[in-house]
Design a protein around this motif. Sequence first.
Motif, PDB file in Angstrom:
ATOM      1  N   TYR A   1      -5.211 -25.615   7.601  1.00  0.00           N
ATOM      2  CA  TYR A   1      -6.539 -25.567   6.788  1.00  0.00           C
ATOM      3  C   TYR A   1      -6.217 -24.077   6.862  1.00  0.00           C
ATOM      4  CZ  TYR A   1      -8.797 -27.678   3.209  1.00  0.00           C
ATOM      5  OH  TYR A   1      -9.091 -28.298   1.866  1.00  0.00           O
ATOM      6  N   TYR A   2      -5.736 -23.142   7.464  1.00  0.00           N
ATOM      7  CA  TYR A   2      -5.611 -21.488   7.676  1.00  0.00           C
ATOM      8  C   TYR A   2      -5.480 -21.171   5.946  1.00  0.00           C
ATOM      9  CZ  TYR A   2      -0.529 -21.848   7.815  1.00  0.00           C
ATOM     10  OH  TYR A   2       0.565 -21.769   7.427  1.00  0.00           O
ATOM     11  N   SER A   3      -4.966 -21.828   5.323  1.00  0.00           N
ATOM     12  CA  SER A   3      -4.939 -21.550   3.949  1.00  0.00           C
ATOM     13  C   SER A   3      -5.944 -21.492   2.812  1.00  0.00           C
ATOM     14  CB  SER A   3      -3.134 -21.890   3.473  1.00  0.00           C
ATOM     15  OG  SER A   3      -2.862 -21.339   1.567  1.00  0.00           O
ATOM     16  N   GLU A   4      -6.990 -22.238   3.192  1.00  0.00           N
ATOM     17  CA  GLU A   4      -8.021 -22.260   2.506  1.00  0.00           C
ATOM     18  C   GLU A   4      -9.296 -21.762   3.274  1.00  0.00           C
ATOM     19  OE1 GLU A   4      -5.773 -24.629   3.440  1.00  0.00           O
ATOM     20  OE2 GLU A   4      -5.380 -25.822   1.017  1.00  0.00           O
ATOM     21  N   GLY A   5      -8.535 -21.162   4.187  1.00  0.00           N
ATOM     22  CA  GLY A   5     -10.121 -20.048   5.055  1.00  0.00           C
ATOM     23  C   GLY A   5     -11.287 -21.019   5.181  1.00  0.00           C
ATOM     24  N   VAL A   6     -10.834 -22.439   5.569  1.00  0.00           N
ATOM     25  CA  VAL A   6     -12.178 -23.279   6.050  1.00  0.00           C
ATOM     26  C   VAL A   6     -12.380 -23.975   6.907  1.00  0.00           C
ATOM     27  CG1 VAL A   6     -13.324 -25.221   5.332  1.00  0.00           C
ATOM     28  CG2 VAL A   6     -12.777 -23.757   3.614  1.00  0.00           C
ATOM     29  N   ASN A   7     -13.151 -24.042   8.086  1.00  0.00           N
ATOM     30  CA  ASN A   7     -12.773 -25.084   9.341  1.00  0.00           C
ATOM     31  C   ASN A   7     -13.944 -26.248   8.397  1.00  0.00           C
ATOM     32  OD1 ASN A   7     -13.120 -25.968  11.963  1.00  0.00           O
ATOM     33  ND2 ASN A   7     -13.637 -24.556  13.061  1.00  0.00           N
ATOM     34  N   TRP A   8     -13.756 -26.740   8.585  1.00  0.00           N
ATOM     35  CA  TRP A   8     -14.362 -27.839   8.337  1.00  0.00           C
ATOM     36  C   TRP A   8     -14.785 -28.934   9.312  1.00  0.00           C
ATOM     37  CZ3 TRP A   8     -10.716 -32.885   9.155  1.00  0.00           C
ATOM     38  CH2 TRP A   8      -9.891 -32.248   8.833  1.00  0.00           C
ATOM     39  N   GLY A   9     -14.171 -28.903  10.745  1.00  0.00           N
ATOM     40  CA  GLY A   9     -14.759 -29.462  11.729  1.00  0.00           C
ATOM     41  C   GLY A   9     -15.608 -29.370  12.873  1.00  0.00           C
ATOM     42  N   SER A  10     -16.704 -29.552  13.708  1.00  0.00           N
ATOM     43  CA  SER A  10     -17.283 -29.441  14.121  1.00  0.00           C
ATOM     44  C   SER A  10     -16.670 -28.763  15.134  1.00  0.00           C
ATOM     45  CB  SER A  10     -17.633 -31.071  15.629  1.00  0.00           C
ATOM     46  OG  SER A  10     -18.513 -30.483  16.183  1.00  0.00           O
ATOM     47  N   GLU A  11     -18.094 -27.565  15.322  1.00  0.00           N
ATOM     48  CA  GLU A  11     -18.757 -26.991  16.343  1.00  0.00           C
ATOM     49  C   GLU A  11     -18.076 -26.785  17.338  1.00  0.00           C
ATOM     50  OE1 GLU A  11     -22.710 -25.273  16.038  1.00  0.00           O
ATOM     51  OE2 GLU A  11     -22.416 -24.880  13.851  1.00  0.00           O
ATOM     52  N   THR A  12     -18.317 -28.373  18.263  1.00  0.00           N
ATOM     53  CA  THR A  12     -18.020 -28.463  19.294  1.00  0.00           C
ATOM     54  C   THR A  12     -16.673 -29.543  19.307  1.00  0.00           C
ATOM     55  OG1 THR A  12     -17.783 -31.167  18.876  1.00  0.00           O
ATOM     56  CG2 THR A  12     -19.697 -30.273  19.633  1.00  0.00           C
ATOM     57  N   TYR A  13     -15.593 -28.590  18.254  1.00  0.00           N
ATOM     58  CA  TYR A  13     -13.997 -29.150  18.162  1.00  0.00           C
ATOM     59  C   TYR A  13     -13.635 -28.000  18.408  1.00  0.00           C
ATOM     60  CZ  TYR A  13      -9.533 -30.645  16.795  1.00  0.00           C
ATOM     61  OH  TYR A  13      -8.274 -30.538  16.696  1.00  0.00           O
ATOM     62  N   ARG A  14     -12.385 -28.060  19.745  1.00  0.00           N
ATOM     63  CA  ARG A  14     -11.688 -26.568  19.872  1.00  0.00           C
ATOM     64  C   ARG A  14     -10.053 -26.525  19.859  1.00  0.00           C
ATOM     65  NH1 ARG A  14     -14.403 -22.964  23.266  1.00  0.00           N
ATOM     66  NH2 ARG A  14     -16.644 -23.925  23.664  1.00  0.00           N
ATOM     67  N   PRO A  15      -9.372 -26.637  18.424  1.00  0.00           N
ATOM     68  CA  PRO A  15      -8.299 -26.536  18.192  1.00  0.00           C
ATOM     69  C   PRO A  15      -8.058 -26.143  19.092  1.00  0.00           C
ATOM     70  CG  PRO A  15      -9.704 -25.915  16.558  1.00  0.00           C
ATOM     71  CD  PRO A  15     -10.252 -25.958  17.435  1.00  0.00           C
ATOM     72  N   THR A  16      -6.107 -25.627  19.512  1.00  0.00           N
ATOM     73  CA  THR A  16      -5.547 -24.983  19.830  1.00  0.00           C
ATOM     74  C   THR A  16      -4.210 -24.946  19.424  1.00  0.00           C
ATOM     75  OG1 THR A  16      -4.898 -26.190  21.589  1.00  0.00           O
ATOM     76  CG2 THR A  16      -6.345 -25.872  22.310  1.00  0.00           C
ATOM     77  N   LEU A  17      -4.032 -24.210  17.815  1.00  0.00           N
ATOM     78  CA  LEU A  17      -3.408 -24.138  17.396  1.00  0.00           C
ATOM     79  C   LEU A  17      -2.409 -22.546  17.380  1.00  0.00           C
ATOM     80  CD1 LEU A  17      -4.913 -26.258  14.235  1.00  0.00           C
ATOM     81  CD2 LEU A  17      -2.835 -27.103  15.807  1.00  0.00           C
ATOM     82  N   LYS A  18      -1.130 -22.255  16.649  1.00  0.00           N
ATOM     83  CA  LYS A  18      -1.281 -21.459  17.206  1.00  0.00           C
ATOM     84  C   LYS A  18      -1.554 -19.909  15.971  1.00  0.00           C
ATOM     85  CE  LYS A  18       2.707 -21.889  13.734  1.00  0.00           C
ATOM     86  NZ  LYS A  18       4.404 -21.712  13.557  1.00  0.00           N
ATOM     87  N   TRP A  19      -2.526 -20.564  15.108  1.00  0.00           N
ATOM     88  CA  TRP A  19      -3.358 -19.496  14.065  1.00  0.00           C
ATOM     89  C   TRP A  19      -4.865 -19.756  14.557  1.00  0.00           C
ATOM     90  CZ3 TRP A  19      -6.875 -22.488  11.390  1.00  0.00           C
ATOM     91  CH2 TRP A  19      -6.522 -24.073  11.962  1.00  0.00           C
ATOM     92  N   THR A  20      -5.285 -20.272  15.630  1.00  0.00           N
ATOM     93  CA  THR A  20      -6.958 -20.291  16.461  1.00  0.00           C
ATOM     94  C   THR A  20      -7.128 -19.670  16.683  1.00  0.00           C
ATOM     95  OG1 THR A  20      -6.506 -22.175  17.624  1.00  0.00           O
ATOM     96  CG2 THR A  20      -6.573 -23.141  15.298  1.00  0.00           C
TER      97      THR A  20
END
Length: 408
Positions: free
Chosen positions: A275-294
């Motif tokens: 979803y980096y393509s759409e430019g939206v982080n629809w997750g929670s402020e408490t969610y800490r993703p560890t993807l190569k683009w975050t």
Amino acid sequence: MVSKIRRNAGMSFTFDENANILWVDFLANGKRLADDGEQVNLLENAVDTGVTHLIIDAKVPFGQTTYPSKYGYHVSSWSDGRFSMWKNRDFLEEFLSKAKNYDVKVLANVDVFSEGTTESRDGLAYDKEHWKVTFYNDAVASESNAAEYKDADTIFVNPIHPEVEDHELRIIQEVCTYDLDGVVIDRCRYPNVYGDFSELSRNSFEAYVGEKVSNWPEDIYTINDEKEIEFGPYFPMWTEWRANNIKHFVKKARSVVKQHFPLFADYVGSWYPLYYSEGVNWGSETYRPTLKWTSDTYQVSGLAEQLDFLMTGCYYYDVTRDEAKNNEKPAYWYSVEGAADISLEAINGATPFIASLFLKNYVNDPEQFRKAIRMCKQKSAGVMLFDTVYVEEYQWWNILKEELGKRE
């Protein structure tokens, strides 16, 4: 018929944790619903089959409004005359005047940052050229057709342009004058990974990171000979900045809506890892993703807390994770079950989550459709069905009645 509890009496209610939501796309249903009798049929079928919420369009994906707006073009203004039957008519007013007699909640959808179509060259984006998204380069713009993806015809505008923001908020303010139960936003995003690369966006991004980007736009990413994106050193902060731009708008939209209605919701795609393509982080402020683009601070852009519920498109034919694996799909979340799981992980309890289905995926396979409904209701706070036109075309009202259950 049971009289509907209208919004003025129900401002304190919370979202129904077992919601059966049916989306009514105006582009697909507008001609049929120009008949008053068809509007009544839709309401009666919805209530009879157990639908709890209907979502109807106030602003369509090409920017036109289904009601007379002071700021946008009406659907009847289309140059090819496709909705001429709606001239001098107000779909919201007509439908809501009938809906008040039925026990169903009605929310209006606003397609936010989409303002034109390349197919007929209609839309505000053709009057406001400076609103349009600027793409990475001319080759990309040509391929993406100045839209979401190759061969798409939706024109997007830059979410951070002050005139764009003002316009979209005014549209939402107008919609809030109707007797609704809430507002849904869709296409509240960038069109794709290639936009926006305007000077306005460059200056804003450089202010965000506190330094000049000397090699622009290659330090964000490059496109190799296979036309694949190769992330540059600034790409993680670029994704955070874009997602924060959308979050800031969502907060402003929420402020407008919540002055009038109890429900403010969003629709997004469930494919969070892409979803980096759409430019939206629809997750929670408490969610800490560890993807190569975050980025290390990507969670600051999470917007789930701004919503009363969130619908994610679990738009896959495969229902279970095992089916996706057996059919050699790229990942487990290419299934209804997997998409729901990744949605739950990202939302992290911040707001009720509704798994959503694209009914066309199940054409000629009603049993797979039934399985998909059951999976959504098992995994989430209900189900959203897109779209009404397929229920009509496939004659699936009986399936909805059996799977959703008639309410007494």
